[in-house]
Design an enzyme around this catalytic site. Sequence first.
Site, PDB file in Angstrom:
ATOM      1  N   ASP A 182      13.783  -1.575   3.581  1.00 22.73           N
ATOM      2  CA  ASP A 182      12.719  -2.172   3.808  1.00 22.73           C
ATOM      3  C   ASP A 182      12.729  -3.644   4.535  1.00 22.73           C
ATOM      4  O   ASP A 182      14.042  -4.051   4.947  1.00 22.73           O
ATOM      5  CB  ASP A 182      11.619  -1.971   2.858  1.00 22.73           C
ATOM      6  CG  ASP A 182      10.307  -1.779   3.284  1.00 22.73           C
ATOM      7  OD1 ASP A 182       9.653  -2.689   3.867  1.00 22.73           O
ATOM      8  OD2 ASP A 182       9.920  -0.465   3.138  1.00 22.73           O
ATOM      9  N   PRO A 197       5.829 -10.910 -10.280  1.00 18.51           N
ATOM     10  CA  PRO A 197       5.415 -11.029 -11.781  1.00 18.51           C
ATOM     11  C   PRO A 197       5.327  -9.566 -12.210  1.00 18.51           C
ATOM     12  O   PRO A 197       6.202  -9.331 -13.291  1.00 18.51           O
ATOM     13  CB  PRO A 197       4.191 -11.757 -11.885  1.00 18.51           C
ATOM     14  CG  PRO A 197       4.097 -12.601 -10.859  1.00 18.51           C
ATOM     15  CD  PRO A 197       4.754 -12.012  -9.538  1.00 18.51           C
ATOM     16  N   ASP A 214      24.022 -10.738   4.180  1.00 14.18           N
ATOM     17  CA  ASP A 214      24.677 -11.207   2.901  1.00 14.18           C
ATOM     18  C   ASP A 214      23.858 -10.595   1.810  1.00 14.18           C
ATOM     19  O   ASP A 214      23.195  -9.372   2.057  1.00 14.18           O
ATOM     20  CB  ASP A 214      24.022 -12.754   2.745  1.00 14.18           C
ATOM     21  CG  ASP A 214      22.393 -12.811   2.759  1.00 14.18           C
ATOM     22  OD1 ASP A 214      21.669 -11.997   2.388  1.00 14.18           O
ATOM     23  OD2 ASP A 214      21.957 -14.067   3.301  1.00 14.18           O
ATOM     24  N   HIS A 223       5.870  -6.002   2.416  1.00 11.14           N
ATOM     25  CA  HIS A 223       5.896  -4.395   2.636  1.00 11.14           C
ATOM     26  C   HIS A 223       6.736  -3.742   1.658  1.00 11.14           C
ATOM     27  O   HIS A 223       6.352  -2.881   0.845  1.00 11.14           O
ATOM     28  CB  HIS A 223       6.248  -3.934   3.977  1.00 11.14           C
ATOM     29  CG  HIS A 223       6.111  -2.685   4.414  1.00 11.14           C
ATOM     30  ND1 HIS A 223       7.254  -1.979   4.174  1.00 11.14           N
ATOM     31  CD2 HIS A 223       5.108  -1.901   4.776  1.00 11.14           C
ATOM     32  CE1 HIS A 223       6.886  -0.624   4.806  1.00 11.14           C
ATOM     33  NE2 HIS A 223       5.567  -0.824   5.154  1.00 11.14           N
ATOM     34  N   ASN A 237       2.521  -2.464 -19.636  1.00 15.38           N
ATOM     35  CA  ASN A 237       2.528  -3.936 -20.002  1.00 15.38           C
ATOM     36  C   ASN A 237       1.273  -4.618 -19.877  1.00 15.38           C
ATOM     37  O   ASN A 237       1.306  -5.883 -20.138  1.00 15.38           O
ATOM     38  CB  ASN A 237       3.740  -4.450 -19.404  1.00 15.38           C
ATOM     39  CG  ASN A 237       3.236  -4.682 -17.717  1.00 15.38           C
ATOM     40  OD1 ASN A 237       2.246  -3.860 -17.307  1.00 15.38           O
ATOM     41  ND2 ASN A 237       3.901  -5.374 -16.899  1.00 15.38           N
ATOM     42  N   SER A 415       3.908   4.844   5.016  1.00 16.12           N
ATOM     43  CA  SER A 415       4.885   4.208   3.924  1.00 16.12           C
ATOM     44  C   SER A 415       4.501   4.228   2.697  1.00 16.12           C
ATOM     45  O   SER A 415       5.578   4.470   1.957  1.00 16.12           O
ATOM     46  CB  SER A 415       4.812   2.521   4.560  1.00 16.12           C
ATOM     47  OG  SER A 415       5.432   2.312   5.641  1.00 16.12           O
TER      48      SER A 415
END
Length: 452
Positions: A182, A197, A214, A223, A237, A415
């Site tokens: 992606d 986060p 890299d 996206h 959480n 998607s």
Amino acid sequence: MRKQMPSRGWTLSALLALSLSVVAVTGGGQSVPSSAGGKQAWLRQDGRTAVTLEEPLARHQQARPRPAYAPGHIVVKFEPELRLRDVRSIAGEAGATRVTRARYADFHYVEIPKGDDPVAAAARLRREPGVLYAEPDPIVRASWTPNDSFYQLQWNFQKINMERAWDINRGGSANITVAILDTGVAYRTQGAFAQAPDLANTRFVAGYDFIWADDLPFDTDGHGTHIAGTIAQNTDNQTGAAGMAFNVGIMPVKVLDTEWDEQNGAPFTATLSVVAQGIRWAADHGAKVINMSLGAESGSSTIENALRYAVGQGAFISIAAGNTGDEDNSPEWPATYAKTIDGVMAVAAVDYNLQRAPYSTHRDYVEIAAPGGDNGADANSDTRPDGILQQSFDPDFQEQGIFNRFAYMYYQGTSMSTAHVSALAALLMDQGVTSPAAVEAAIKRFAAQKPA
């Protein structure tokens, strides 16, 4: 071998498949120096703290107009016994200026003058002896239509029976790695980039950036980060949104670029040959599931060969079917290849009512459908759009090139539906269904039937 395609549509059940409901619908119609500081300029910046808006957002974004094929090169596979000087000689006869071979590829890039038509150049080279195939390199784009939006808002998981599925398999395990091909993922904090986060406890494995060549596949769009959330957002959480297979490993593989990559001098752009390298890299580095929420207007032997290679390495692949359903319903690649490769599935999208989303492509290669959302509807009357909610970049800041501001966003598109199928495949593999073809068969076997 051509797959046996079902004659009617299917709605997958997460619960049944693990002992899971996604909706299935089928049939009917479905290194170059930087001129602008480059990536290192981002990485040299002081570290940025992630900031998240508490209230979900919505927006629409139009895709940048792009040519159908990458200029300046074509993709060619030569007879394997040919020596390099023979390859160069053959390519030179067809007007090529240079021949190179990518590291993760079984093909060559044949460079041509920038103004030359790559379709015509490929046609010329196909006539040369020793050429197995020559083709232009189609430009790739993300298959999505974004909009805007915690667990009570994730109707998509509730519709597919995820709560009962989690009783059987609570989020999978670190034994399974899902590669996300992606725009990259907001997976770590470094320089100008911050980790999302709500991905802070997600397990990430080493990935790769084929746009910058890299090993730092940072997201510059949002996206890929949204896709990662559907698959493995931090869950249970007390914060933000949930993910389906939240214990699996995520491998970010950047194969899609944005205007920020382009403006900062990224050496490569998103084409099917770049995606093909990403597929092979992911398969060679342990990915058992590959998510491809992307598409192009035409196909290539290069991408088809890469799909078959990855399946042969034991990777299941889910691919977005396309978002042309409310336009001309034109096909997209590489999803079209799914119907002939066991272990590869093309994924359409359904809305809150588990009906085909208006934008979802519906052609004969579509094998399954899952929630993709519809930001133009509010079928559950919660005063919010019926999109797929996960954390991503705050678009007001992303548009300024700021990659540490986040929001919970409603996106829509195939998607988004594709990420559901990838997550389900990861859970099935964690249950012991390890063959890509067997994963596909299980998904189809336990899908609920729907009109095509």
